[in-house]
Design an enzyme around this catalytic site. Structure first.
Site, PDB file in Angstrom:
ATOM      1  N   SER A  48       0.814  -1.223   0.000  1.00 56.74           N
ATOM      2  CA  SER A  48       0.000   0.000   0.000  1.00 56.74           C
ATOM      3  C   SER A  48       0.846   1.271   0.000  1.00 56.74           C
ATOM      4  O   SER A  48       0.326   2.361  -0.216  1.00 56.74           O
ATOM      5  CB  SER A  48      -0.947   0.019   1.203  1.00 56.74           C
ATOM      6  OG  SER A  48      -0.209  -0.020   2.411  1.00 56.74           O
ATOM      7  N   HIS A  49       2.156   1.157   0.255  1.00 52.00           N
ATOM      8  CA  HIS A  49       3.002   2.348   0.265  1.00 52.00           C
ATOM      9  C   HIS A  49       4.215   2.208  -0.645  1.00 52.00           C
ATOM     10  O   HIS A  49       5.215   2.890  -0.473  1.00 52.00           O
ATOM     11  CB  HIS A  49       3.398   2.713   1.703  1.00 52.00           C
ATOM     12  CG  HIS A  49       2.224   3.211   2.483  1.00 52.00           C
ATOM     13  ND1 HIS A  49       1.308   2.365   3.049  1.00 52.00           N
ATOM     14  CD2 HIS A  49       1.772   4.475   2.716  1.00 52.00           C
ATOM     15  CE1 HIS A  49       0.354   3.072   3.626  1.00 52.00           C
ATOM     16  NE2 HIS A  49       0.598   4.360   3.432  1.00 52.00           N
ATOM     17  N   ASP A 189      -4.297   0.699   2.606  1.00 56.10           N
ATOM     18  CA  ASP A 189      -4.737  -0.694   2.436  1.00 56.10           C
ATOM     19  C   ASP A 189      -6.218  -0.777   2.106  1.00 56.10           C
ATOM     20  O   ASP A 189      -6.653  -1.695   1.406  1.00 56.10           O
ATOM     21  CB  ASP A 189      -4.387  -1.500   3.686  1.00 56.10           C
ATOM     22  CG  ASP A 189      -2.901  -1.801   3.738  1.00 56.10           C
ATOM     23  OD1 ASP A 189      -2.391  -2.427   2.784  1.00 56.10           O
ATOM     24  OD2 ASP A 189      -2.233  -1.383   4.697  1.00 56.10           O
ATOM     25  N   HIS A 231     -11.248   1.918  22.743  1.00 48.81           N
ATOM     26  CA  HIS A 231     -10.859   3.220  23.319  1.00 48.81           C
ATOM     27  C   HIS A 231      -9.345   3.321  23.520  1.00 48.81           C
ATOM     28  O   HIS A 231      -8.781   4.411  23.502  1.00 48.81           O
ATOM     29  CB  HIS A 231     -11.605   3.471  24.629  1.00 48.81           C
ATOM     30  CG  HIS A 231     -11.248   2.534  25.745  1.00 48.81           C
ATOM     31  ND1 HIS A 231     -11.764   1.264  25.834  1.00 48.81           N
ATOM     32  CD2 HIS A 231     -10.405   2.669  26.799  1.00 48.81           C
ATOM     33  CE1 HIS A 231     -11.272   0.670  26.904  1.00 48.81           C
ATOM     34  NE2 HIS A 231     -10.433   1.500  27.506  1.00 48.81           N
TER      35      HIS A 231
HETATM   36  P1  NDP Z   1      -0.153  -3.914   9.477  1.00 47.71           P
HETATM   37  O1  NDP Z   1      -1.375  -4.089  10.313  1.00 47.71           O
HETATM   38  O2  NDP Z   1      -0.049  -4.698   8.239  1.00 47.71           O
HETATM   39  O3  NDP Z   1       1.130  -4.272  10.347  1.00 47.71           O
HETATM   40  C1  NDP Z   1       1.385  -3.593  11.556  1.00 47.71           C
HETATM   41  C2  NDP Z   1       2.596  -4.178  12.229  1.00 47.71           C
HETATM   42  O4  NDP Z   1       2.267  -5.444  12.769  1.00 47.71           O
HETATM   43  C3  NDP Z   1       3.772  -4.399  11.303  1.00 47.71           C
HETATM   44  O5  NDP Z   1       4.940  -4.023  11.956  1.00 47.71           O
HETATM   45  C4  NDP Z   1       3.739  -5.888  11.035  1.00 47.71           C
HETATM   46  O6  NDP Z   1       5.029  -6.386  10.771  1.00 47.71           O
HETATM   47  C5  NDP Z   1       3.212  -6.426  12.340  1.00 47.71           C
HETATM   48  N1  NDP Z   1       2.472  -7.666  12.255  1.00 47.71           N
HETATM   49  C6  NDP Z   1       1.562  -8.022  11.328  1.00 47.71           C
HETATM   50  N2  NDP Z   1       1.016  -9.216  11.654  1.00 47.71           N
HETATM   51  C7  NDP Z   1       1.610  -9.602  12.807  1.00 47.71           C
HETATM   52  C8  NDP Z   1       1.472 -10.759  13.658  1.00 47.71           C
HETATM   53  N3  NDP Z   1       0.628 -11.749  13.379  1.00 47.71           N
HETATM   54  N4  NDP Z   1       2.266 -10.819  14.748  1.00 47.71           N
HETATM   55  C9  NDP Z   1       3.124  -9.816  15.063  1.00 47.71           C
HETATM   56  N5  NDP Z   1       3.290  -8.711  14.292  1.00 47.71           N
HETATM   57  C10 NDP Z   1       2.531  -8.605  13.191  1.00 47.71           C
HETATM   58  O7  NDP Z   1       0.095  -2.378   9.130  1.00 47.71           O
HETATM   59  P2  NDP Z   1      -0.927  -1.168   9.071  1.00 47.71           P
HETATM   60  O8  NDP Z   1      -2.058  -1.529   8.180  1.00 47.71           O
HETATM   61  O9  NDP Z   1      -1.257  -0.724  10.430  1.00 47.71           O
HETATM   62  O10 NDP Z   1      -0.018  -0.051   8.357  1.00 47.71           O
HETATM   63  C11 NDP Z   1       0.456  -0.268   7.037  1.00 47.71           C
HETATM   64  C12 NDP Z   1       1.419   0.799   6.642  1.00 47.71           C
HETATM   65  O11 NDP Z   1       0.743   2.022   6.422  1.00 47.71           O
HETATM   66  C13 NDP Z   1       2.516   1.124   7.661  1.00 47.71           C
HETATM   67  O12 NDP Z   1       3.764   0.991   7.016  1.00 47.71           O
HETATM   68  C14 NDP Z   1       2.267   2.568   8.045  1.00 47.71           C
HETATM   69  O13 NDP Z   1       3.437   3.332   8.306  1.00 47.71           O
HETATM   70  C15 NDP Z   1       1.585   3.093   6.800  1.00 47.71           C
HETATM   71  N6  NDP Z   1       0.811   4.292   7.112  1.00 47.71           N
HETATM   72  C16 NDP Z   1       1.326   5.513   6.769  1.00 47.71           C
HETATM   73  C17 NDP Z   1       0.647   6.666   7.114  1.00 47.71           C
HETATM   74  C18 NDP Z   1       1.218   8.000   6.830  1.00 47.71           C
HETATM   75  O14 NDP Z   1       0.642   9.000   7.237  1.00 47.71           O
HETATM   76  N7  NDP Z   1       2.332   8.114   6.141  1.00 47.71           N
HETATM   77  C19 NDP Z   1      -0.650   6.622   7.795  1.00 47.71           C
HETATM   78  C20 NDP Z   1      -1.061   5.279   8.148  1.00 47.71           C
HETATM   79  C21 NDP Z   1      -0.348   4.163   7.805  1.00 47.71           C
HETATM   80  P3  NDP Z   1       5.388  -7.036   9.328  1.00 47.71           P
HETATM   81  O15 NDP Z   1       4.756  -6.130   8.307  1.00 47.71           O
HETATM   82  O16 NDP Z   1       6.848  -7.054   9.274  1.00 47.71           O
HETATM   83  O17 NDP Z   1       4.759  -8.362   9.366  1.00 47.71           O
HETATM   84  O1  PYC Z   2      -2.324   4.686   4.518  1.00 40.81           O
HETATM   85  O2  PYC Z   2      -3.380   5.885   6.002  1.00 40.81           O
HETATM   86  C1  PYC Z   2      -2.542   5.761   5.106  1.00 40.81           C
HETATM   87  C2  PYC Z   2      -1.736   6.913   4.723  1.00 40.81           C
HETATM   88  C3  PYC Z   2      -1.951   8.212   4.994  1.00 40.81           C
HETATM   89  C4  PYC Z   2      -0.919   8.912   4.418  1.00 40.81           C
HETATM   90  C5  PYC Z   2      -0.092   8.025   3.826  1.00 40.81           C
HETATM   91  N1  PYC Z   2      -0.611   6.799   4.028  1.00 40.81           N
END
Ligand code: NDP
Ligand code: PYC
Length: 339
Positions: A48-49, A189, A231
């Site tokens: 997704s990024h 995502d 929460h």
């Molecule tokens: P995920 O829910 O996919 O993963 C979150 C974390 O949990 C990761 O470090 C992942 O490690 C770990 N993980 C996943 N499954 C397990 C498991 N079963 N046991 C233990 N650890 C686990 O990510 P999100 O959907 O929350 O976020 C996705 C991306 O979006 C991130 O990189 C985030 O920085 C980015 N994002 C960016 C934003 C921005 O403003 N720039 C805003 C919001 C999100 P691994 O992936 O190594 O498995």
């Molecule tokens: O996936 O939520 C997101 C996000 C916000 C800005 C960049 N990625």
């Protein structure tokens, strides 16, 4: 036409993305920084990024919302504090400008804070923190994004997806890195799921009337996400707003108006880093303690450590990164100026 997959080199993809960004108004250093970030995400399977975001960078730059030529201004605020005005440019560029002085402060004081404001981020957070752990430091970072998450108990969105990431040097285990949105899912995502026609778990977000839904289109078109973990996640998301916008000086997730720039996709907010030198801790060497914790978790049956999936994917892709022919055609068209 069938969409096949082509194996690409990391260098080749970087050059392509860099050319696209330069063509759309980034100065060479900015284009190189963002291209490295975006291709690293693709390489590690952070779908997704990764390359998925190139169109978002292009439409944002074309809209005039972000300044691809901005030169960040680094301010030394205190022995343990640095602030950066990113000058309406990209956060990663501000981090690169402040990094040497920041690391020096962490080593000298044992801990330091870096606040970046007036900045844009459209990427994963782990590329920002992982390099600190690779040089032996503990790094925490967070960033607030765009209002699209309804706090628990509220009737309308306030927070962004507000990710929080941490990277630590874990001795013989390498580095342990987690990076997670404080919503049930990252907005990126949800967009990927919509593009693939996939439903999400019920309650991933709410529709425009506030009803729980797992339909990505309903979440994105007038609906919203919700914080992870009820929460408690809501409060962590609030902490991210407080530290990035309250302390670091960026906008809160609702404080910018990009409707005047159709095509803009980069939240104009702030990012905060706290880095610690583990050698200044109070106990046994940190790496050994991290190994002990990991061994105990493994013995309890845990087989997924954060960062491991990405590192495994990275190793598997040493010979090349698979990219669909459709995506490659799009990237080449953007690089040549045909689109
Ligand atoms: P995920 O829910 O996919 O993963 C979150 C974390 O949990 C990761 O470090 C992942 O490690 C770990 N993980 C996943 N499954 C397990 C498991 N079963 N046991 C233990 N650890 C686990 O990510 P999100 O959907 O929350 O976020 C996705 C991306 O979006 C991130 O990189 C985030 O920085 C980015 N994002 C960016 C934003 C921005 O403003 N720039 C805003 C919001 C999100 P691994 O992936 O190594 O498995
Ligand atoms: O996936 O939520 C997101 C996000 C916000 C800005 C960049 N990625």
């Amino acid at each position: 036409m069938t969409d096949t997959t082509e194996l690409q080199t990391e260098d080749g993809l970087r050059a392509l993305v860099r050319a696209i960004l330069e063509r759309n108004g980034c100065r060479p250093e900015v284009a190189a920084t963002l291209a490295a970030n975006c291709v690293a995400a693709e390489r590690d399977g952070s779908v997704s990024h990764g390359l998925f975001r190139v169109d978002g960078y292009v439409s944002t730059l074309r809209s005039g919302w972000v300044d691809g030529t901005a030169v960040p201004v680094v301010e030394d605020r205190a022995p343990g504090c640095i602030a950066v005005d990113a000058a309406n440019g990209f956060t990663q560029v501000a981090l690169a400008a402040a990094r040497p002085a920041f690391v020096r402060k962490v080593r000298e004081n044992g801990i330091a804070m870096l606040g970046i404001r007036n900045s844009h981020h459209l990427a994963a957070l782990w590329p920002d923190v992982e390099p600190f752990a690779e040089e032996g430091l503990i790094a925490l970072s967070m960033i607030n994004s765009m209002t699209c998450s309804v706090p628990v108990g509220a009737k309308k969105p306030v927070f962004g997806t507000n990710p929080l990431a941490m990277a630590v040097p874990a001795g013989a285990e390498g580095v342990l890195v987690f990076d997670m949105a404080t919503t049930t899912m990252a907005n990126g995502d949800v967009r990927v799921a919509r593009a693939e026609g996939r439903m999400l778990p019920p309650g991933t977000g709410v529709d425009r009337d506030g009803n729980p839904t797992g339909d990505p289109a309903a979440i994105l078109d007038g609906g919203a996400l919700v914080p992870f973990g009820g929460h408690k996640g809501s409060l962590i998301s609030m902490m991210v707003e407080l530290l990035c916008a309250g302390l670091g000086g960026g906008n809160f997730s609702w404080e910018f108006d990009w409707s005047t720039h159709p095509g803009a996709q980069t939240p104009h907010t702030g990012q905060l880093f706290i880095c610690i030198d583990p050698a200044r801790g109070g106990g046994l060497p940190f790496g050994l303690r991290a190994e002990t914790l990991i061994a105990q978790m493994r013995a309890a049956g845990l087989d997924h450590f954060p960062g491991e999936r990405r590192h495994h994917t990275r190793a598997q892709r040493a010979e090349g990164i698979p990219v669909s022919s459709g995506r490659m055609a799009r990237l080449r068209a953007l690089a040549s100026g045909a689109e």
